[in-house]
Write a protein that holds these residues in place. Structure first.
Motif, mmCIF file in Angstrom:
data_model
loop_
_atom_site.group_PDB
_atom_site.id
_atom_site.type_symbol
_atom_site.label_atom_id
_atom_site.label_comp_id
_atom_site.label_asym_id
_atom_site.label_seq_id
_atom_site.Cartn_x
_atom_site.Cartn_y
_atom_site.Cartn_z
ATOM 1 N N SER A 154 14.583 65.608 39.573
ATOM 2 C CA SER A 154 14.807 67.035 39.286
ATOM 3 C C SER A 154 14.669 67.854 40.564
ATOM 4 N N THR A 155 13.823 67.390 41.519
ATOM 5 C CA THR A 155 13.742 68.101 42.797
ATOM 6 C C THR A 155 15.102 68.035 43.494
ATOM 7 N N GLU A 156 15.679 66.843 43.471
ATOM 8 C CA GLU A 156 16.995 66.638 44.086
ATOM 9 C C GLU A 156 18.025 67.563 43.437
ATOM 10 N N ARG A 157 18.011 67.586 42.092
ATOM 11 C CA ARG A 157 18.977 68.416 41.364
ATOM 12 C C ARG A 157 18.793 69.890 41.719
ATOM 13 N N LEU A 158 17.522 70.301 41.816
ATOM 14 C CA LEU A 158 17.242 71.700 42.151
ATOM 15 C C LEU A 158 17.771 72.034 43.533
ATOM 16 N N LYS A 159 17.627 71.074 44.470
ATOM 17 C CA LYS A 159 18.085 71.332 45.834
ATOM 18 C C LYS A 159 19.581 71.608 45.808
ATOM 19 N N LYS A 160 20.295 70.752 45.064
ATOM 20 C CA LYS A 160 21.746 70.933 44.988
ATOM 21 C C LYS A 160 22.096 72.259 44.332
ATOM 22 N N THR A 161 21.393 72.557 43.243
ATOM 23 C CA THR A 161 21.694 73.809 42.520
ATOM 24 C C THR A 161 21.453 74.999 43.430
ATOM 25 N N THR A 162 20.325 74.970 44.155
ATOM 26 C CA THR A 162 20.015 76.083 45.058
ATOM 27 C C THR A 162 21.128 76.270 46.062
ATOM 28 N N GLU A 163 21.607 75.141 46.596
ATOM 29 C CA GLU A 163 22.655 75.215 47.605
ATOM 30 C C GLU A 163 23.907 75.852 47.022
ATOM 31 N N ILE A 164 24.253 75.424 45.808
ATOM 32 C CA ILE A 164 25.436 75.993 45.156
ATOM 33 C C ILE A 164 25.283 77.494 44.988
ATOM 34 N N LEU A 165 24.100 77.903 44.491
ATOM 35 C CA LEU A 165 23.922 79.321 44.193
ATOM 36 C C LEU A 165 23.930 80.146 45.472
ATOM 37 N N LYS A 166 23.395 79.546 46.566
ATOM 38 C CA LYS A 166 23.382 80.322 47.803
ATOM 39 C C LYS A 166 24.793 80.461 48.371
ATOM 40 N N GLY A 167 25.633 79.428 48.165
ATOM 41 C CA GLY A 167 26.985 79.504 48.730
ATOM 42 C C GLY A 167 28.031 79.754 47.683
#
Length: 1545
Positions: free
Chosen positions: A481-494
């Motif tokens: 879930s940490t990995e998934r969150l990292k990806k989600t954060t990246e998507i939301l930032k870009g």
């Protein structure tokens, strides 16, 4: 009157005769016993009535008048014992009376009066105590004396007549004599200590310190025993929560004994005491500091466990002795204690009392452990914090102690220990409980019981195994879930870039991919959870099955119903400890690990002690070895004499080296290191002149910052000394000297460090606020324009929950802090690194030269900007960790010509750059401000709704008057529950409900069959065992199978709900319009994906399972009891009502307290991580004690909330447990009454066994309900996002109608275009008309906010085009499907966005291009050589956000990305904003050559970059005002364009 007479009316013996003497008539003695009781009632009632009459009308007495008289607790315990003995006496009297042919009231009447008198005595005492009026205690004293005398007479007469220990009445009387004697002694003691009577001077007493402080609201330690045991004092809080929410103010402060500081001192003393002998052990210190309460709690626990066995034994007795008839006698009857215990009614009352007591002790035990656990956690947090403040810097920087580890210590390890403490009484209570249970079972059923118990014991390791597996799976789930969150954060930032390039689906799939892995481990998790639930439910069934079947086989006879049901109840008792044992053992293992980690942390290296404050002039080598020297501020207090001297001296004079008093800091022969034995700084000999400006220069990495830290004592000293001058001031007036904080250094680090507080707090940093000074500092750092942009000015929160500032803004705030603090010395570590040239100059002139020098403060400045060297009074040039030169600029010019020349060439180069820089740098600041403004502009529509709560309120359109809020707060969110269940799929819901109901029916069937089997008499009518056993086995087998099915269905229902909810949430959010992201804070969206998703994944299913199980258990139990004795239903109505109110009040209060606990935990964790990051700054400023204070306050606040939460849980449990006890009592009484009406005794056993289980599960129903309510809020929040509108991806044209190579030419027509961000907002572009030829280079400019960027978004249909249209190559773009439109145009954004992955992934995530094409794009962007040099070439790694490339390189990557997509239209949105001159020239060149035949639209905030454009569109306030070629527009003097060009130059 034959029925009632005091002494009985036996005609043959004259009951009233006193021939043999007064006292020899037993009846008369009993009458005498009535006297004291009546006396007490006569005296106290008027006093109580008068007292209450006067009090109840006035205010309630506040708790500051509470006083405990000596022997307070002892008195309560004795009184309770007295009441219990009186109950026995009444029971004995009534039962004896039943045995005789006429009624003898004297056997129980005095006892009954005694019971009333004892109750009155304690009420009376309580009232005297709260109103602090001890003289009235005299009445009680007289009562105890009289009662003691009368009872003694009775005992003496009994002994005379040979009534001995074998008779129960004698024992009871003896007990009463003892109790009255003890109470008399307590009363005498009060007189002795307080001297309120018989003494001349009564003692004056004040209530405890806590109670004098009205802020203390946690009264558990101060209230009387009854209120302690039932948490009565919590009533106002919990019932009040219904009307208005509980806030922090309401729960007040902690009592002194529970504050973190108190406990920290306890623990620290215990820890330090061991230092003398050997390495201190944390376990031992914990035991020494907190051992006593744990022992107390264990005692309570043992008592509770022993009382727990009263249940099965009483059931045995009641079922055994039903339907026994007694004989009648004419004599006064004396019974033995055995006979009393064979009376069913007496047993029912005893069972009730035992249950009440057991539950009270159990809750008391829980409470004590929890309070101790909280105290321990507070102490540990304070210990960790103090250690953090003393950690050596090398430890932090060399990575022995990372921030992550420290955060884990605070968030995880302390909590592990706290939980271990909560559970630790179980460790030694459970084995005893298990052993006792097995012995009793053996006593009831013989060897077959041991076989059954062995099933339970053998399966315990399996449970332990499952528990450890669960923990492992949870770990892997966490990683996923940490990995998934990292990806989600990246998507939301870009997200903006993804939408513009039409890449959202690719990235969405990558998140779904990780989510898939996460769900796989969640599936394993669900499997193990359901296994553990299954084991819990199935083990008792299996044990019962094995026991009774083996009993039938071994003994060839069936057990009697009394034995069977007592055994059943015992199995229920045994299951809990065995299930908990695995948990406790797991926690114990975790606690061991935590203690080890803590121990290592507390033993790690520290920085030196405050030895220098004692006035030793230096800190020598040894001192630094022991405490790696905080060598600052050695006795900076200086005598008046020096001040006068210094005042007369000229302000600046050339230094003579021998004059130490003019040196602020001096280092002699210093060799310093960062922990390894290699010295980082070698052979340092320097002086820092007092009151002057010293500059330290040198290349990158030559040890400039290290030198500052070495002077601050942060480095380890290998040899040499650091002197801090003890003559400091250069100011005349003594007063002013006093006000300066001599012990601290104003220090601004290179990497800016800010607190999560307001801007003002960050600058004043704990100093008193001085308006004039504050304003000067803000102006010097040119922060005013930035502050004006913030939504709340300088009261805006910065940091995790607040606003994120850019690097330059953060750095300026840090410098402002160093300037504002009133310190003699200011160390500035490269304060210009993130600032552009104008700001640097302003800061240098206004801040450093003017503000600091006017104050005559000593300034040490590390810098790269050599052009400032002319201002320096003293220069230290460094190279490779040693000092190259030291002196004034003139000295260096004369003595070291080479260095001077080298500097000159550098300066020239810097000057040339300056000229180029001015333009960019200016805009750098402008850009920072612009991003800030954008961040707020977007929030206007929502005016700072940061809070989730508010979104929720918006959904429920109710007017918020008092009544609706209260009703809403107590309502269970059924709608949300239904949404959750339906997202799990209807088949699963049906399966779950069906299997649950079936399972519980089978469970009841098993017990009913057992009742039938045991009730069936031997003899011819009875069916053989061979008829009963197979059915019993089949039923049990079915029960076990159903347990498995239900536990699986619930978990997998939860899993499918979690899958669907996350999938929908992700798709909704990724396809939401860009406006949504402007309005909704990023943190809030991320919360949905982190915290809320986690709750839905892992917490709701077990809560749901537990809730349904306990509810169904309670309902089936009530059903069985009602089936056995229908009269029970009458009693059920008041019970149900009271249960309803208890749960209603509790749920609301619990939710509030839960929120308080969560909201107070975050600041605490933040404070820890902040401190660890800003260690050097805090220590330089000498603000440790202020930070410690804040930490203690935050810890106490959080602990208060947690304490109240657990006290509220106890409040609930005590009440539900008492309700359960009442249910058992009513069930028992009802069955005893109806036993005459041929009710088989086995059915009574069945009913009572079920009634006993209710007590265990009632509070679980409420607790789970409250938890589920809190957890459903997560579902509600996720659902609120699911209702957002998606963008219209379809378009009105079919993709087949669009030519493959559209747009071929790049011709753009804009017709009467009107654009707005949201239907509620004003249009940002109004009626724009323009025509752009294919291949033309167009520039768009205008002031900030004139709508330039909005036009670029309109090309991509990202904003609401509500009138007019844009036609590209003959197609109206609003009709196109978004995917097609966006994938055919290219854009370069103003902030370069890179994603983690490879370079290839960043250029071409769709994997459609060949390598040659990618290399070509990189070559055009001038990146080819750099990428070739990286390991892996195109597959080289890009870290998160592209941090491993400079901003310029990132921007060039974005250019390459645009070029890879061969589109005939390129839009550049302020793309050159964050680039240096060189890169910008490259960009311009590329655009002219590579894009020669394409249409390029450049949106510029630097007008200079579009001076060559063939066509320029100038916007103002959303309207197109000028449109012509650049040359023509410049020719017109008054055109807006030429104005812009002139101002920007």
């Amino acid at each position: 009157m034959a029925g009632l007479s005091f002494c009985g009316n036996n005609v043959t013996k004259n009951a009233y005769s006193v021939d043999t003497g007064m006292l020899n008539n037993g009846c008369f003695v009993d009458a005498l016993n009535l006297v004291p009781h009546v006396f007490l009632l006569f005296i106290t009632f008027p006093i109580l009535f008068i007292g209450w009459g006067s009090q109840s009308s006035k205010v309630q007495i506040h708790h500051n008048t509470w006083l405990h008289f000596p022997g307070h607790n002892l008195r309560w315990i004795l009184t309770f014992t007295l009441l219990f003995v009186h109950v026995c006496e009444i029971a004995e009297g009534i039962v004896s009376n039943k045995q005789m042919d006429t009624n003898h009231l004297h056997l129980f009447m005095p006892a009954f009066m005694g019971f009333i008198a004892a109750t009155t005595s304690v009420v009376y005492y309580h009232n005297i105590e709260t109103s602090n009026f001890p003289k009235l205690l005299l009445a009680l004293f007289i009562y105890w004396v009289l009662a003691f005398i009368t009872k003694s007479i009775k005992l003496w007469k009994f002994a005379e007549y040979g009534v001995g220990v074998l008779h129960l009445r004698f024992c009871i009387t003896a007990l009463l004599v003892v109790l009255y004697g003890l109470l008399m002694a307590v009363e005498i003691n009060v007189i002795r200590v307080r001297r309120y009577v018989f003494f001349a001077n009564p003692q004056k007493v004040k209530p405890p310190e806590d109670l004098q402080d009205l802020g203390v609201r946690f009264l558990q330690p101060f209230v009387n025993l009854l209120s302690k045991a039932t948490y009565w004092w919590m009533n106002p809080l919990i019932i009040g929560a219904h009307k208005r929410p509980i806030e922090l103010k309401k729960i007040g402060k902690l009592p002194i004994a529970m504050r973190a500081l108190t406990n920290y001192l306890k623990l620290k003393d215990a820890y330090e005491d061991q230092r003398v002998k050997k390495a201190p052990s944390i376990w031992r210190s914990m035991y020494r500091a907190f051992g006593r309460p744990i022992l107390l709690s264990s005692t309570f626990r043992y008592l509770a466990d022993l009382l727990g066995f009263a249940g099965p034994l009483c059931i045995y007795g009641i079922v055994e002795h039903l339907n026994k008839k007694g004989t009648s006698l004419s004599e006064v009857y004396f019974m033995s204690s055995n006979e009393l215990l064979q009376n069913t009614s007496v047993l029912a009352v005893l069972l009730f009392l035992a249950l009440v007591l057991q539950r009270t002790f159990l809750q008391a035990s829980y409470y004590v452990t929890i309070e101790t656990g909280i105290n321990l956690r507070g102490a540990l947090l304070a210990m960790i914090y103090n250690k953090i403040l003393r950690l050596s810097t090398s430890n932090m920087s060399m990575g022995e102690m990372t921030l992550g580890q420290i955060n884990n210590l605070v968030a995880i390890e302390t909590n592990q220990l706290m939980w271990f403490l909560f559970l630790c009484p179980n460790l030694w209570a459970m084995p005893v409980q298990i052993v006792m249970g097995v012995i009793l079972l053996y006593y009831l059923l013989g060897t077959s019981a041991l076989i059954g118990a062995s099933v339970i014991v053998l399966l315990a390791p399996v449970q332990y195994l499952i528990a450890t597996k669960l923990a492992d799976t949870q770990k892997s789930t966490l990683d996923q879930s940490t990995e998934r969150l990292k990806k989600t954060t990246e998507i939301l930032k870009g997200i903006k870039l993804l939408k513009l390039y039409a890449w959202e689906n690719i990235f969405c799939d990558s998140v779904e991919d990780t989510r898939g892995k996460e769900l796989t481990s969640l599936r394993t998790f669900a499997l193990y959870t359901s296994m553990s639930i299954f084991m819990n439910a199935a083990i008792p069934i299996a044990a019962v099955l094995v026991t009774f079947v083996s009993h039938a086989l071994i003994n060839k006879s069936k057990p009697s119903s009394s034995e069977a049901f007592a055994a059943l109840a015992l199995f229920h008792i045994l299951v809990t400890p065995l299930f908990l044992l695995s948990t406790v053992v797991r926690f114990a293992v975790k606690a061991m690990v935590s203690v080890q980690k803590l121990g290592e942390f507390l033993q790690s290296d520290e920085i030196g002690d405050d030895s220098w404050r004692n006035g030793d002039m230096s800190v020598s080598l040894e001192a630094c070895k022991k405490h790696p020297g905080t060598t600052k501020a050695i006795n900076r207090k200086q005598p008046l004499l020096y001040q006068m001297d210094n005042y007369e001296q000229p302000a600046r004079r050339p230094l003579r080296p021998n004059e130490t008093e003019d040196v602020a800091v001096k280092v002699n022969g210093g060799f310093f290191t960062w922990g390894s034995n290699l010295s980082t700084l070698s052979d340092i000999n320097i002086c820092i002149p007092t009151g002057q400006l010293t500059m330290i220069v040198g290349q990158v990495g030559c040890g400039k910052s290290s030198l500052l830290l070495a002077m601050l004592g942060e480095m380890q000293t290998l040899s040499g000394k650091v002197y801090w001058s003890n003559c400091f001031e250069t100011d005349g007036s003594f007063e002013e000297t006093r006000s300066k904080n001599r012990y601290s250094v104003g220090y601004a680090t290179q990497k800016s460090w800010l607190l999560n507080a307001t801007v003002e707090d960050n600058i004043t940093f704990g100093s008193p606020f001085n308006k004039q000074r504050y304003k000067t500092v803000i102006d010097a750092c040119s922060l005013q324009p930035d502050v004006d942009l913030l939504p709340f000015g300088d009261q805006t929160e910065i940091g995790e929950r607040g606003i994120n500032l850019s690097g330059g803004q953060r750095q300026r705030i840090c410098v402002a802090r160093a300037l504002y603090q009133n310190t003699n010395i200011v160390f500035l570590d490269d304060p210009f690194s993130a600032l552009d040239i104008h700001l640097s100059d302003h800061l240098m002139q206004e801040g450093i030269l003017k503000f600091l020098q006017d104050d005559k403060r000593t300034v040490v400045l590390v810098t790269h900007k050599l052009q400032y060297l002319i201002h320096a009074d003293w220069i230290i040039a460094m190279k490779d960790g040693s000092v190259l030169r030291e002196g004034t600029l003139k000295d260096i010019q004369t003595h070291d010509v080479e260095l001077y020349e080298h500097w000159k060439t550098l300066m020239n180069r810097q000057d040339q750059e300056l000229e180029k820089d001015t333009e960019i740098d200016n805009c750098q600041t402008a850009l920072e401000r612009k991003t800030l403004r954008r961040a707020f502009y977007s929030r206007e529509a929502k005016n700072q709704v940061d809070d989730d709560e508010e979104e929720e309120e918006e959904e429920e359109e109710e007017d918020d008057n008092m009544s609706t809020t209260t009703s809403r707060r107590s309502k269970i969110p059924w709608r949300v529950c239904w949404q959750y269940l339906s997202s799990g799929g209807f088949l699963m819901v049906f399966l779950m409900v069906f299997s649950k109901l079936l399972k519980h029916s089978v469970m009841v069937a098993i017990d009913y069959w057992l009742a039938e089997w045991t009730a069936n008499g031997d003899g011819p009518a009875g069916l053989p065992d061979s008829y009963y056993v197979p059915v019993f086995i089949i039923l049990c087998g079915a029960g076990i199978a159903l347990c498995l099915i239900t536990s699986l269905t619930v978990e997998f229902l939860g899993l499918s709900a979690a899958t669907n909810l996350h999938h929908n949430l992700l798709n909704k959010i990724i396809h939401a319009p860009i406006r949504f992201f402007d309005v909704t804070p990023l943190g809030q969206i991320l919360n949905r994906f982190s915290a809320d998703t986690n709750i839905i994944d892992q917490h709701i299913p077990p809560t749901l399972e537990s809730l349904t199980r306990s509810t169904l258990l309670c309902l089936s139990a009530i059903g069985v009891i009602a089936f056995v004795t229908p009269s029970f239903l009458i009693a059920l109505i008041p019970l149900a009502v009271s249960f309803y109110f208890i749960q209603k009040y509790f749920r609301v209060a619990s939710k509030d307290l839960q929120d308080l606990d969560d909201s107070t935990q975050l600041p605490l964790l933040c404070h820890f991580s902040e401190t660890a990051e800003g260690l050097t700054t805090i220590r330089a400023f000498r603000h440790e004690s202020r930070f410690k204070q804040k930490m203690l306050e935050l810890t106490d606040t959080n602990n208060t909330a947690y304490l109240f939460l657990s006290a509220a849980n106890r409040w609930l449990e005590v009440r539900t447990d008492y309700l359960g006890a009442v249910i058992v009592l009513t069930a028992a009484v009802a069955s005893i009454w109806s036993s005459g009406k041929n009710l088989p005794s086995s059915m009574v056993g069945l009913g009572l066994t079920y009634a006993l289980t209710v007590t265990n599960y009632l509070n679980w129903v409420v607790r789970n309900l409250a938890d589920l309510e809190v957890q459903m809020a997560a579902v509600k929040k996720v659902n609120s996002f699911l209702s957002t509108e998606s963008e219209n991806y379809e378009g009105s044209m079919d993709t087949t109608q669009v030519p493959e190579d559209w747009p071929q030419h790049g011709e753009i027509k804009i017709q009467d275009l009107c654009v707005r961000y949201d239907p509620l907002l004003k249009p940002v572009l109004k009626h724009v008309n323009a025509y752009i030829n294919p291949g033309q280079k167009v520039g768009i400019c205008g002031r900030t906010g004139s709508g330039k960027s909005s036009l670029s978004l309109a090309f991509f249909n990202m904003v609401d085009v509500f009138e007019g249209r844009i036609i590209i190559d003959g197609i109206d773009i609003c009709k196109l499907p978004l995917q097609t439109l966006r994938s055919r145009l290219s854009i370069i954004l103003q902030d370069p966005v890179l994603f983690s992955g490879s370079i290839r992934f960043n250029l071409d995530p769709e994997r459609t291009c060949t390598d040659d094409r990618l290399w070509e794009a990189l070559e055009i962007a001038q990146l080819k050589n750099m990428v070739k040099a990286l390991s892996g070439g195109l597959d080289a790694v890009v870290t998160e956000g592209g941090e491993n490339f400079s901003v310029g390189q990132r921007q060039l990557f974005c250019l390459a990305r645009a070029f890879v997509r061969k589109s005939s239209i390129l839009i550049m949105d302020e793309a050159t904003a964050s680039i240096d001159m060189a890169t910008e020239n490259v960009l311009q060149k590329v655009v002219m050559t590579a894009f020669a035949d394409r249409t390029v639209v450049t949106i510029a905030h630097l007008v200079s970059s579009i001076l060559e454009a063939e066509q320029v569109l100038v916007f103002s306030a959303g309207q197109l005002v000028e449109c012509d070629s650049a040359v023509n527009l410049l020719a017109q003097q008054d055109s807006l364009f030429s104005v812009l060009v002139r101002t920007h130059k």
